[in-house]
Design a protein around this motif. Structure first.
Motif, PDB file in Angstrom:
ATOM      1  N   PRO A  97      16.852  -7.458   8.258  1.00  0.00           N
ATOM      2  CA  PRO A  97      16.896  -5.984   8.203  1.00  0.00           C
ATOM      3  C   PRO A  97      16.924  -5.303   9.566  1.00  0.00           C
ATOM      4  CG  PRO A  97      15.388  -6.806   6.545  1.00  0.00           C
ATOM      5  CD  PRO A  97      15.802  -7.999   7.354  1.00  0.00           C
ATOM      6  N   SER A 157      17.359   4.733   3.831  1.00  0.00           N
ATOM      7  CA  SER A 157      16.409   3.714   3.392  1.00  0.00           C
ATOM      8  C   SER A 157      17.052   2.336   3.348  1.00  0.00           C
ATOM      9  CB  SER A 157      15.876   4.077   2.000  1.00  0.00           C
ATOM     10  OG  SER A 157      15.115   3.030   1.437  1.00  0.00           O
ATOM     11  N   LEU A 158      16.192   1.297   3.386  1.00  0.00           N
ATOM     12  CA  LEU A 158      16.664  -0.079   3.252  1.00  0.00           C
ATOM     13  C   LEU A 158      16.935  -0.448   1.802  1.00  0.00           C
ATOM     14  CD1 LEU A 158      14.218  -1.879   5.723  1.00  0.00           C
ATOM     15  CD2 LEU A 158      16.680  -1.612   6.037  1.00  0.00           C
ATOM     16  N   HIS A 159      16.462   0.382   0.849  1.00  0.00           N
ATOM     17  CA  HIS A 159      16.619   0.080  -0.568  1.00  0.00           C
ATOM     18  C   HIS A 159      17.208   1.284  -1.294  1.00  0.00           C
ATOM     19  CE1 HIS A 159      14.501  -3.772  -0.453  1.00  0.00           C
ATOM     20  NE2 HIS A 159      13.650  -3.200   0.374  1.00  0.00           N
ATOM     21  N   CYS A 168       7.839   2.284   2.157  1.00  0.00           N
ATOM     22  CA  CYS A 168       7.904   1.277   3.205  1.00  0.00           C
ATOM     23  C   CYS A 168       9.332   0.939   3.590  1.00  0.00           C
ATOM     24  CB  CYS A 168       7.161   0.019   2.766  1.00  0.00           C
ATOM     25  SG  CYS A 168       7.714  -0.624   1.182  1.00  0.00           S
ATOM     26  N   SER A 169      10.313   1.374   2.818  1.00  0.00           N
ATOM     27  CA  SER A 169      11.712   1.088   3.119  1.00  0.00           C
ATOM     28  C   SER A 169      12.384   2.214   3.906  1.00  0.00           C
ATOM     29  CB  SER A 169      12.482   0.836   1.817  1.00  0.00           C
ATOM     30  OG  SER A 169      12.404   1.952   0.965  1.00  0.00           O
ATOM     31  N   LEU A 266       6.618  -1.525   9.344  1.00  0.00           N
ATOM     32  CA  LEU A 266       6.507  -0.878   8.049  1.00  0.00           C
ATOM     33  C   LEU A 266       5.206  -0.104   7.942  1.00  0.00           C
ATOM     34  CD1 LEU A 266       7.780  -3.884   5.971  1.00  0.00           C
ATOM     35  CD2 LEU A 266       9.065  -1.837   6.547  1.00  0.00           C
TER      36      LEU A 266
END
Length: 391
Positions: A97, A157-159, A168-169, A266
């Protein structure tokens, strides 16, 4: 035991630790169990040979998830995998990531594409897996548009299923002014040692959910984007300028360097707590910077859109996207280093970011060093806003 059988067994064990694109429950228990397994005590020479061969053979996604799985086997595997896997600048590969926050390759454009979902005003960034413009791609980042009375925010976001500032994303955001002519890209974590955070209500809300105070989650401005007003109504594409606050102007020169983060910190300690390529127990400043901090003397890199030429036969403005763009649109652009960044040279002709339309809701995004996928994605998101005053 062959490397293929080792890899197969390793995948089954590491599936309890790392899953592709989702959080994992009971990571601590799995990690503790694996740390006592035979894999943790494999001789370093043999382990290095195995990991080097896996890294070399699994060069493209989706098979490249095997490299990520290696880092989830146990601590010794993670340490060695991090050492073997190089940054996108060197390897031209996006693996972990943190890769979306690191500068792209120097020698070629990293080919990605963006899918727009009009129903929920969301955007997804994918890494292209083939030269085709319609492949499924490898998911990298997602963004959601949030309209406010005085501005517009794009939460990144990562998600794709978790796009809130307190999650947390959350990796950053793009914010526009009221007219949609000026934008600021904010990183959720300091891009280099000494970075200053912009205080805002959203920052306070994020900090309320933060567990570890070592690295504060907040708003660190990294890019300022401005679109030139077209007050005379002249024909032509939009004109834009991007000031890369964290990238020195010298980065485009031969041998130039730019800060390269090595960890994603995070705000929720329960998310991947045992994977050090997400979080580290070492000094945070050591992991935030690999490269120079921009000083007033150096100046920040400035990117401008490449001037198109007028095509008499087609009666339109044209840019050569080398087959990566197929639909005419005012959103299409190519960014190069401004000639204000020193004497004009071949480095000012290199396309650093190009964005263009290939379908109703499909757009290509190609970027290279010294900007990252996160920065490139945020810049492209600014092009989606309606700008009546600029067209």
């Amino acid at each position: 035991m062959t490397i293929r059988s080792i890899l197969h067994e390793m995948k089954s064990r590491s599936s309890r630790v790392v899953q592709d694109g989702s959080a994992v429950a009971a990571v601590d228990e799995a990690s503790d169990g694996l740390s006592q397994s035979c894999w943790a005590h494999m001789p370093q020479e043999l382990l290095r040979e195995v990991l080097v061969r896996i890294e070399a053979s699994e060069s493209e996604w989706p098979p490249r998830k095997s490299v990520v799985a290696c880092a989830g086997v146990c601590r010794s595997w993670r340490v060695l995998t991090k050492e073997i896997v190089k940054t996108p600048e060197v390897s031209g590969k996006l693996t972990f990531p943190i890769s979306v926050k690191q500068p792209g390759p120097r020698d070629f454009l990293m080919q990605c594409f963006i899918r727009r979902n009009r129903s929920n005003q969301s955007y997804s960034l994918y890494l292209g897996l083939t030269n085709a413009l319609t492949d499924d791609g490898k998911f990298l980042l997602a963004a959601r548009k949030c309209r406010r009375p005085t501005c517009t925010d794009y939460i990144i976001s990562l998600h794709a299923d978790d796009m809130t500032k307190g999650s947390c994303s959350y990796v950053g955001k793009l914010r526009s002014n009221f007219l949609g002519t000026k934008f600021t890209v904010f990183d959720a974590q300091p891009p280099h040692a000494g970075a200053r955070m912009t205080k805002s209500r959203s920052t306070r809300l994020v900090n309320l959910k933060q567990v570890s105070p070592k690295v504060p989650a907040g708003n660190y401005p990294v890019v300022h984007i401005s679109y030139e007003l077209n007050v005379l109504g002249n024909r032509g594409p939009r004109r834009m300028q991007c000031v890369m606050d964290t990238v020195p102007a010298s980065a485009i020169e031969p041998g130039g360097v730019t800060p390269t983060p090595t960890e994603i910190f995070l705000s929720n300690i329960d998310f991947f707590p045992s994977l050090p390529f997400f979080r580290t127990k070492s000094n945070s400043s050591d992991s935030l910077q690999s490269g120079p901090v921009i000083t007033q003397k150096d100046g920040a890199l400035v990117l401008r859109n490449k001037a198109p030429r007028w095509h008499e036969q087609l009666q339109c403005w044209c840019l050569n996207f080398h087959g990566r763009v197929t639909v005419a649109s005012v959103k299409n652009f190519q960014l190069v280093a401004s000639r204000e960044n020193g004497a004009a040279g071949p480095q000012h002709e290199k396309i650093i970011l190009q964005f263009g339309k290939v379908g109703k809701d499909l757009f290509t995004m190609d970027y290279r060093y010294p900007i990252s996928a996160f920065q490139a994605f945020a810049i492209c998101l600014s092009s989606f806003d309606t700008k009546i005053a600029c067209e």
